[in-house]
Design an enzyme around this catalytic site. Structure first.
Site, short mmCIF file in Angstrom:
data_model
loop_
_atom_site.label_atom_id
_atom_site.label_comp_id
_atom_site.label_asym_id
_atom_site.label_seq_id
_atom_site.Cartn_x
_atom_site.Cartn_y
_atom_site.Cartn_z
N GLY A 98 0.86 -1.19 0.00
CA GLY A 98 0.00 0.00 0.00
C GLY A 98 0.89 1.23 0.00
N ALA A 99 0.93 1.92 -1.15
CA ALA A 99 1.78 3.12 -1.26
C ALA A 99 0.94 4.37 -1.14
CB ALA A 99 2.54 3.09 -2.58
N ASN A 123 -7.78 -0.99 8.14
CA ASN A 123 -8.94 -0.99 9.04
C ASN A 123 -10.11 -1.81 8.49
OD1 ASN A 123 -8.44 0.52 11.42
ND2 ASN A 123 -8.31 2.39 10.20
N HIS A 145 -9.39 -0.87 18.39
CA HIS A 145 -8.97 0.37 17.71
C HIS A 145 -10.19 0.99 17.01
CE1 HIS A 145 -6.54 3.23 15.54
NE2 HIS A 145 -6.89 2.72 14.38
P1 NAI Z 1 -4.75 5.34 0.84
O1 NAI Z 1 -5.99 5.25 0.03
O2 NAI Z 1 -3.96 6.59 0.82
O3 NAI Z 1 -3.77 4.14 0.43
C1 NAI Z 1 -4.19 2.83 0.28
C2 NAI Z 1 -3.40 2.21 -0.86
O4 NAI Z 1 -3.70 0.81 -0.93
C3 NAI Z 1 -3.74 2.81 -2.23
O5 NAI Z 1 -2.57 3.37 -2.82
C4 NAI Z 1 -4.25 1.62 -3.02
O6 NAI Z 1 -3.91 1.65 -4.40
C5 NAI Z 1 -3.61 0.46 -2.31
N1 NAI Z 1 -4.25 -0.83 -2.55
C6 NAI Z 1 -5.57 -1.12 -2.63
N2 NAI Z 1 -5.75 -2.41 -2.90
C7 NAI Z 1 -4.54 -2.98 -2.98
C8 NAI Z 1 -4.07 -4.29 -3.23
N3 NAI Z 1 -4.91 -5.30 -3.44
N4 NAI Z 1 -2.75 -4.50 -3.26
C9 NAI Z 1 -1.88 -3.50 -3.06
N5 NAI Z 1 -2.26 -2.23 -2.81
C10 NAI Z 1 -3.57 -1.98 -2.77
O7 NAI Z 1 -5.14 4.96 2.36
P2 NAI Z 1 -4.30 5.28 3.68
O8 NAI Z 1 -4.73 6.56 4.23
O9 NAI Z 1 -2.88 5.01 3.41
O10 NAI Z 1 -4.88 4.15 4.66
C11 NAI Z 1 -4.60 2.79 4.42
C12 NAI Z 1 -5.36 1.90 5.40
O11 NAI Z 1 -4.84 2.08 6.71
C13 NAI Z 1 -6.85 2.21 5.49
O12 NAI Z 1 -7.60 1.02 5.61
C14 NAI Z 1 -6.95 3.04 6.76
O13 NAI Z 1 -8.24 2.98 7.33
C15 NAI Z 1 -5.92 2.34 7.61
N6 NAI Z 1 -5.40 3.12 8.73
C16 NAI Z 1 -5.14 2.45 9.90
C17 NAI Z 1 -4.62 3.08 10.99
C18 NAI Z 1 -4.32 2.30 12.23
O14 NAI Z 1 -4.04 2.89 13.27
N7 NAI Z 1 -4.36 0.98 12.21
C19 NAI Z 1 -4.34 4.53 10.96
C20 NAI Z 1 -4.59 5.15 9.67
C21 NAI Z 1 -5.10 4.45 8.61
#
Ligand code: NAI
Length: 312
Positions: free
Chosen positions: A7-8, A120, A175
């Site tokens: 995930g970039a 999440n 969380h």
């Molecule tokens: P984002 O939308 O900026 O990045 C997500 C990336 O995942 C996108 O670049 C997308 O192309 C990629 N992606 C989607 N399907 C994929 C696959 N099958 N294989 C490879 N890459 C794939 O989202 P962001 O802000 O980076 O958040 C990512 C996740 O982390 C979300 O689910 C968010 O809710 C979660 N999160 C969790 C936190 C925690 O404390 N555990 C804190 C902040 C976010």
């Protein structure tokens, strides 16, 4: 050592950036499904190496899992983030499929990796990742409490007019906006309980602000936050790679601790070369115990959706 971040997007790229600057690992691979995204972000980061003075070997790839082979740690951030008004639980349908697919691919090339789950709803995605991988539970755990605790310490520090680094505090439980438990009774400033400096009402407001800390940022940013989430994941990876045995509240598998059996949920854990090596059981007061039981119930209910949607 070698680390892969899947995930970039906002969180994944920020995590890689933090690890690159701190030279956490010799080699870091960033993978995304979106053509060119990981390559572009990594090229941009590489061009900061003479400015920020680091030598980490960075590689960006589009879905080319062969390049992730032999990773010691894999951070999974792929999936949808929430938009204003959404709960983390709203993401389960989309993200379960993504996490399942990613874990299967990663294991083909890095069977010995430790998996750190960020996507999440994180407690449920961690549960899913462990079930899909069949790995020992210490080798699959989730990042949530480290972030929530950093936010809690930040809010406490602002109220105290102090440096957040002089404030200790921990958030355990699920969380989620309603499931996390900021342990106000154990929070301290330079080792002294915060209740010596802040009244009960203020402390209640700080706990409440911590719980909706992510939602507050999502409202401001239009999507969920990334600097602190990326940094929290990076810091946990560092504790694994350097075998620091530092304690971070993390989403770990409880086997009787805190009155819960066979459940992934937030609790303090020793993080080292073998992942979540040991769950630390701290004494909770009656209110905190009740909150933990309620939180566990909520996480179990969200986990049930995995079966309802056929992810498990
Ligand atoms: P984002 O939308 O900026 O990045 C997500 C990336 O995942 C996108 O670049 C997308 O192309 C990629 N992606 C989607 N399907 C994929 C696959 N099958 N294989 C490879 N890459 C794939 O989202 P962001 O802000 O980076 O958040 C990512 C996740 O982390 C979300 O689910 C968010 O809710 C979660 N999160 C969790 C936190 C925690 O404390 N555990 C804190 C902040 C976010």
């Amino acid at each position: 050592s070698k680390v892969t971040v899947v995930g970039a997007g906002n969180v994944g790229a920020t995590c890689v950036n933090a690890m690159a600057i701190r030279e956490t690992a010799g080699e870091i691979v960033l993978l995304d499904i979106k053509e060119g995204l990981a390559e572009g972000k990594v090229l941009d980061m590489y061009q900061t190496s003479t400015l920020m003075d680091f030598d980490t070997n960075l590689l960006g790839v589009t879905n080319d899992y062969a390049k992730t082979a032999g990773s010691d740690v894999v951070v999974i951030t792929s999936g949808m983030p929430r938009k204003p008004g959404m709960s983390r639980e709203d993401l389960i349908g989309v993200n379960a499929g993504i996490v399942k697919d990613v874990v299967t691919n990663i294991l083909k090339y890095s069977p010995d990796a430790i998996l750190l789950i960020v996507s999440n709803p994180m407690d449920t995605m961690t549960t899913l990742a462990q079930k899909v991988s069949g790995l020992p539970t210490n080798r699959v755990f989730g990042m949530g409490g480290a972030l929530d605790s950093a936010r809690f310490r930040g809010y406490l520090a602002k109220a105290l007019g102090a440096s957040a680094n002089d404030v200790d505090g921990m958030v355990i439980g699920g969380h989620g906006d309603t499931t996390m438990i900021p342990l106000v009774s154990k929070a301290s400033y330079k080792g002294v309980p915060v209740s010596e400096f802040l009244d009960e009402k203020t402390l209640g407001e700080i706990a409440a602000a911590t719980m909706v800390g992510g939602a507050t940022l999502t409202k401001m940013l239009g999507t969920s936050a990334w600097y602190a989430p990326g940094a929290a994941a990076a810091r946990i990876v560092e504790s694994i790679i350097n075998d620091e045995k530092k304690v971070f509240p993390s989403c770990v598998h409880l086997e009787g601790q805190y009155g819960q059996d066979d459940l992934y949920i937030g609790a303090p854990a020793v993080i080292g070369r073998n992942g979540a090596e040991k769950v630390i059981e701290i004494n909770l007061n009656e209110t905190e115990k009740a909150a933990f039981a309620k939180s566990a119930e909520a996480v179990r209910n969200t986990n049930k959706i995995l079966h309802e949607i056929g992810a498990l």
